[in-house]
Enzyme design. Structure first.
Site, PDB file in Angstrom:
ATOM      1  CB  SER A  67       2.723   4.749   2.593  1.00 19.50           C
ATOM      2  OG  SER A  67       2.989   4.134   3.917  1.00 19.50           O
TER       3      SER A  67
ATOM      4  CB  THR B  26       5.988   6.624  -3.902  1.00 18.09           C
ATOM      5  OG1 THR B  26       6.705   5.237  -3.984  1.00 18.09           O
ATOM      6  CG2 THR B  26       4.723   6.564  -4.447  1.00 18.09           C
ATOM      7  CG  ASP B  27      10.556   4.373  -5.989  1.00 18.76           C
ATOM      8  OD1 ASP B  27       9.350   3.856  -5.304  1.00 18.76           O
ATOM      9  OD2 ASP B  27      11.577   3.731  -6.099  1.00 18.76           O
ATOM     10  CD  GLU B  28       5.947   1.177  -4.117  1.00 16.41           C
ATOM     11  OE1 GLU B  28       4.571   0.517  -4.466  1.00 16.41           O
ATOM     12  OE2 GLU B  28       6.006   0.863  -3.017  1.00 16.41           O
TER      13      GLU B  28
ATOM     14  CE1 TYR C 157       1.537   4.542  -1.249  1.00 19.73           C
ATOM     15  CE2 TYR C 157       3.150   3.196  -2.235  1.00 19.73           C
ATOM     16  CZ  TYR C 157       2.764   4.594  -1.547  1.00 19.73           C
ATOM     17  OH  TYR C 157       3.815   5.289  -1.245  1.00 19.73           O
TER      18      TYR C 157
ATOM     19  CE  LYS D 246       2.038   9.417  -2.553  1.00 19.63           C
ATOM     20  NZ  LYS D 246       1.864  10.600  -1.518  1.00 19.63           N
TER      21      LYS D 246
ATOM     22  N   PRO E 138       0.056 -10.439  -4.354  1.00 16.97           N
ATOM     23  CG  PRO E 138      -2.218 -10.837  -4.504  1.00 16.97           C
ATOM     24  CD  PRO E 138      -0.993 -10.476  -3.576  1.00 16.97           C
TER      25      PRO E 138
END
Length: 361
Positions: free
Chosen positions: A87, A136-138, A162, A166, A294
């Protein structure tokens, strides 16, 4: 009654296990807790459960299909709650392979095992079974300052290895529901904080570095904005979705607490100044701006109205109350942070388990 938790020795997973077993609502249920005990998994998080017959800990890999099949056949869980994941964005940039294996291949393995298990169930047991995927919100990408928060209908635009891994796992879960009818639920949460958080993430890193007199590294200008969710609120949101969520649906779980990273760091410093002042002066003297990473997403924010509207859930903690509890926990548990950073814990796991697959904790 039994539930299977993956990643239940990690930060969010261990908080969920502790809350679940402490809940009067689940007093008669057993938790089978599967965790590979990588660097972020820590049995010390679960020390309060030592000798508890309702907690069965199994050291193992979610990519091990034979192990998953054995656990499902032996324990007959009514639900799988899937926390296990790599994560950390920074780690994914430097070594994306582990993220693809755990987050994509591991989720696929669990889904296939769950599908076979669920397909063989009958009657009430089959109707009651749930596969709850924690995400996740990502996966939604980055927001501009003027954009509304992420809703469940936002398109996926992951920007890091990551978040891409997800997003892939979320799509697998959706497809297994649409194609095979597997009874799934998905939750996408904002940034968690609270007890047992491995000190590579922003808040625990600032706390442990400040107490050690080390620099407090802040990426770029520090104006990256995140929505912060106290981990125990996240756990209560997951319980609500698992109990009453509509099959196949996604629910965003957020804290309604948008904060810039630099403001988080300053709040932590102020709390430490109050609770454990340094003879060298205010902790803010340690703030150090470093080169941005980055592809750093500028802003995340969660619209959590759906879970409130459908399930009546809202976070119990404000950021002010949650961050104070978090700082107080780290001040009360200095040994925990020291041990998880030293490598001694990982050496203990190696000695304790060797080739052993399972034990009770």
């Amino acid at each position: 009654m039994t539930i299977l938790i993956t990643g239940g020795a990690g930060f969010i997973g261990s908080n969920f296990v502790l809350d679940w077993l402490d809940s009067a609502e689940h007093r008669d249920e057993t938790v089978v807790n599967l965790d590979a005990l990588t660097y972020a998994g820590n049995l010390e998080n679960l020390a309060a459960l030592e000798g508890n017959p309702r907690h069965i800990f199994v050291k193992g890999d979610i990519c091990d299909r034979a192990l998953i099949d054995r656990l499902l056949a032996e324990h007959r869980p009514r639900a799988i709650v899937h926390f296990a994941a790599e994560s950390h964005v920074d780690r994914s940039i430097h070594g994306p392979g582990a993220f693809m294996r755990t987050n994509v291949e591991g989720t696929f393995t669990l889904l296939e095992a769950a599908r076979a298990y669920w397909g063989a169930l009958e009657g009430e047991a089959k109707a009651a079974f749930r596969f709850h995927h924690v995400s996740t919100d990502e996966v939604y990408g980055s927001l501009k300052a003027e954009d509304p928060p992420f809703a469940e209908t936002n398109p996926y635009e992951p920007n890091s290895p990551y978040s891409a891994s997800k997003a892939a796992s979320d799509h697998l879960v959706r497809a297994w529901h649409h194609t095979y009818g597997l009874p799934v639920l998905t939750t996408n949460c904002s940034n968690n904080y609270g007890p047992y958080h491995f000190p590579e993430k922003l808040i625990p890193l600032m706390i442990v570095n400040a107490l050690a007199g080390k620099p407090l590294p802040v990426y770029g200008d520090g104006q990256q904005i995140r929505d912060w969710l106290y981990v125990k609120d996240h756990c209560s949101g997951i319980r609500a979705v698992l109990a009453r969520g509509r099959l196949g649906e996604t629910y965003n779980i957020g804290g309604w607490n948008e904060q810039a990273n630099i403001d988080i760091v300053k709040i932590v410093c102020a709390l430490l100044d109050e609770l454990k002042p340094s003879e060298q002066g205010p902790y803010s003297r340690l703030i150090t701006y470093v080169k941005d990473r980055p592809g750093h997403d500028r802003r995340y924010a969660i619209d959590a109205r759906k879970i409130e509207r459908e399930l009546g859930w809202r976070p119990a903690e404000t950021f002010a109350t949650g961050i104070r509890k978090t700082v107080e926990w780290y001040l009360a548990n200095p040994g925990w942070a020291e041990r998880v950073q030293s490598g001694a814990y990982r050496d203990w796991v190696s000695q304790q388990y060797g080739g052993e697959q399972a034990s009770k904790a």
